[in-house]
Design a protein around this motif. Structure first.
Motif, PDB file in Angstrom:
ATOM      1  N   ASP A  18      31.284  22.045  58.745  1.00  0.00           N
ATOM      2  CA  ASP A  18      31.341  22.896  59.923  1.00  0.00           C
ATOM      3  C   ASP A  18      31.956  22.119  61.081  1.00  0.00           C
ATOM      4  O   ASP A  18      32.480  21.016  60.900  1.00  0.00           O
ATOM      5  CB  ASP A  18      29.956  23.437  60.270  1.00  0.00           C
ATOM      6  CG  ASP A  18      28.962  22.331  60.631  1.00  0.00           C
ATOM      7  OD1 ASP A  18      29.394  21.171  60.855  1.00  0.00           O
ATOM      8  OD2 ASP A  18      27.750  22.616  60.687  1.00  0.00           O
ATOM      9  N   MET A  60      35.081  24.914  58.743  1.00  0.00           N
ATOM     10  CA  MET A  60      34.792  26.306  59.055  1.00  0.00           C
ATOM     11  C   MET A  60      34.127  26.422  60.424  1.00  0.00           C
ATOM     12  O   MET A  60      33.441  25.500  60.875  1.00  0.00           O
ATOM     13  CB  MET A  60      33.901  26.919  57.977  1.00  0.00           C
ATOM     14  CG  MET A  60      34.512  26.867  56.575  1.00  0.00           C
ATOM     15  SD  MET A  60      33.528  27.742  55.333  1.00  0.00           S
ATOM     16  CE  MET A  60      33.766  29.452  55.849  1.00  0.00           C
ATOM     17  N   GLU A  61      34.337  27.590  61.070  1.00  0.00           N
ATOM     18  CA  GLU A  61      33.782  27.841  62.399  1.00  0.00           C
ATOM     19  C   GLU A  61      32.704  28.919  62.326  1.00  0.00           C
ATOM     20  O   GLU A  61      32.809  29.872  61.544  1.00  0.00           O
ATOM     21  CB  GLU A  61      34.884  28.287  63.364  1.00  0.00           C
ATOM     22  CG  GLU A  61      35.932  27.225  63.646  1.00  0.00           C
ATOM     23  CD  GLU A  61      36.965  27.688  64.660  1.00  0.00           C
ATOM     24  OE1 GLU A  61      36.822  28.836  65.168  1.00  0.00           O
ATOM     25  OE2 GLU A  61      37.899  26.920  64.952  1.00  0.00           O
ATOM     26  N   VAL A  62      31.680  28.754  63.159  1.00  0.00           N
ATOM     27  CA  VAL A  62      30.608  29.744  63.222  1.00  0.00           C
ATOM     28  C   VAL A  62      31.153  31.065  63.770  1.00  0.00           C
ATOM     29  O   VAL A  62      31.940  31.074  64.720  1.00  0.00           O
ATOM     30  CB  VAL A  62      29.453  29.234  64.110  1.00  0.00           C
ATOM     31  CG1 VAL A  62      28.381  30.304  64.274  1.00  0.00           C
ATOM     32  CG2 VAL A  62      28.850  27.968  63.523  1.00  0.00           C
ATOM     33  N   PHE A 112      29.694  32.382  59.040  1.00  0.00           N
ATOM     34  CA  PHE A 112      30.909  31.653  59.405  1.00  0.00           C
ATOM     35  C   PHE A 112      32.123  32.572  59.277  1.00  0.00           C
ATOM     36  O   PHE A 112      32.133  33.513  58.466  1.00  0.00           O
ATOM     37  CB  PHE A 112      31.105  30.433  58.505  1.00  0.00           C
ATOM     38  CG  PHE A 112      30.132  29.315  58.764  1.00  0.00           C
ATOM     39  CD1 PHE A 112      30.468  28.265  59.603  1.00  0.00           C
ATOM     40  CD2 PHE A 112      28.876  29.324  58.169  1.00  0.00           C
ATOM     41  CE1 PHE A 112      29.570  27.234  59.840  1.00  0.00           C
ATOM     42  CE2 PHE A 112      27.969  28.307  58.402  1.00  0.00           C
ATOM     43  CZ  PHE A 112      28.314  27.264  59.246  1.00  0.00           C
ATOM     44  N   LYS A 113      33.141  32.286  60.091  1.00  0.00           N
ATOM     45  CA  LYS A 113      34.392  33.012  59.978  1.00  0.00           C
ATOM     46  C   LYS A 113      35.040  32.707  58.620  1.00  0.00           C
ATOM     47  O   LYS A 113      34.951  31.591  58.119  1.00  0.00           O
ATOM     48  CB  LYS A 113      35.363  32.603  61.088  1.00  0.00           C
ATOM     49  CG  LYS A 113      34.895  32.913  62.498  1.00  0.00           C
ATOM     50  CD  LYS A 113      35.923  32.424  63.520  1.00  0.00           C
ATOM     51  CE  LYS A 113      35.448  32.678  64.939  1.00  0.00           C
ATOM     52  NZ  LYS A 113      36.422  32.174  65.947  1.00  0.00           N
TER      53      LYS A 113
END
Length: 256
Positions: free
Chosen positions: A33, A106-108, A84-85
């Motif tokens: 992340d 990955m991004e929240v 997550f996106k």
């Protein structure tokens, strides 16, 4: 008589086991992340652009994933995890016998959102010590080649020195296209392959020259540490054939 028959069968089995080398690629890496914490159970889908064929896996508890036995071509990689996106990585180019390490971040966010990454894979491989060069499909299509023999393209790679007469690299020539030295080894002492299968005569000449239009890429490796290889005093040249696609296409040309 029984022991002789058993010996013959064992010898045939041993020969059959080493008739081809693994030419497909492997994609592996780690998913984290934004705080570099590893992400487990991430669903990864690798899609072949031309055919739509899919390869899937999930990350383990350490955030690691591996996708083996991938035909050399262009792919699209997606990563999905609740909370997550969705990550969409385009233009993932895998060559013959490549071991590519590709980490993902990955991004929240909501799973309905998509983060698209278009940057290319690093040119310096970090997952293998093998040294080689790929003559890409774009080069195969556009590079002028008087003899229309794909094996001659291996002479463009670093560490490869031609020793042949350039006049004799026509599709029906065997000695000319194979006349090159790799990594300082004697000429015509290299392993010649098509999709990992042997393509050499008993005296290390090329056995078959496929049409240029059927070739996707040419991989020339002056030094290979893969356990599947090593049947040579020089290097390895692997001609990779096209796998086809979902659209009908062809080429018309004249060779004189």
């Amino acid at each position: 008589m029984k022991s002789f028959s058993t010996s013959v069968l064992l010898a045939c089995a041993a020969v059959g086991a080493v008739t081809a080398q693994e030419y497909r690629a492997t994609l592996s890496g780690r998913v984290v992340d934004q705080q570099d914490a590893v992400l487990a159970n991430v669903k990864l889908t690798l899609t072949q652009v031309d055919t739509g064929a899919k390869f899937e896996t999930v990350t383990n508890e350490e955030g690691l994933y591996t996708l083996p036995f991938l035909p050399p071509t262009v792919y699209r990689l997606t990563a999905e995890l609740a909370g997550f996106k969705k990550l969409d990585r385009t233009n993932v180019v895998l060559g013959a016998n490549e071991r590519i390490a590709l980490d993902l971040r990955m991004e929240v966010g909501a799973t309905s959102e998509t983060l698209t990454v278009t940057e290319e894979i690093p040119l310096l491989p970090s997952a293998t010590a093998s040294v080689g060069q790929v003559i890409t499909s774009a080069q195969v299509e556009k590079m002028p080649l008087s003899g229309r023999t794909p094996l001659a393209l291996a002479q463009l790679a670093f560490g490869v020195v031609p020793t042949n007469d350039p006049r004799f690299t026509r599709p029906f020539d065997n000695a000319g296209p194979a006349g090159f030295s790799m990594g300082g080894a004697p000429s015509q002492s290299n392993e010649l392959l098509i999709d990992g299968a042997p393509d050499a005569t008993g005296n290390n000449r090329v056995a078959y020259n496929p049409p240029m239009d059927a070739v996707s890429e040419v991989k020339a490796e002056s030094f290979n540490v893969d356990a599947a290889y090593g049947h040579t005093g020089g290097g390895v040249v692997n001609i990779i054939l096209k796998s086809g696609g979902n659209r009908f296409h062809g080429t018309l040309y004249e060779f004189n």
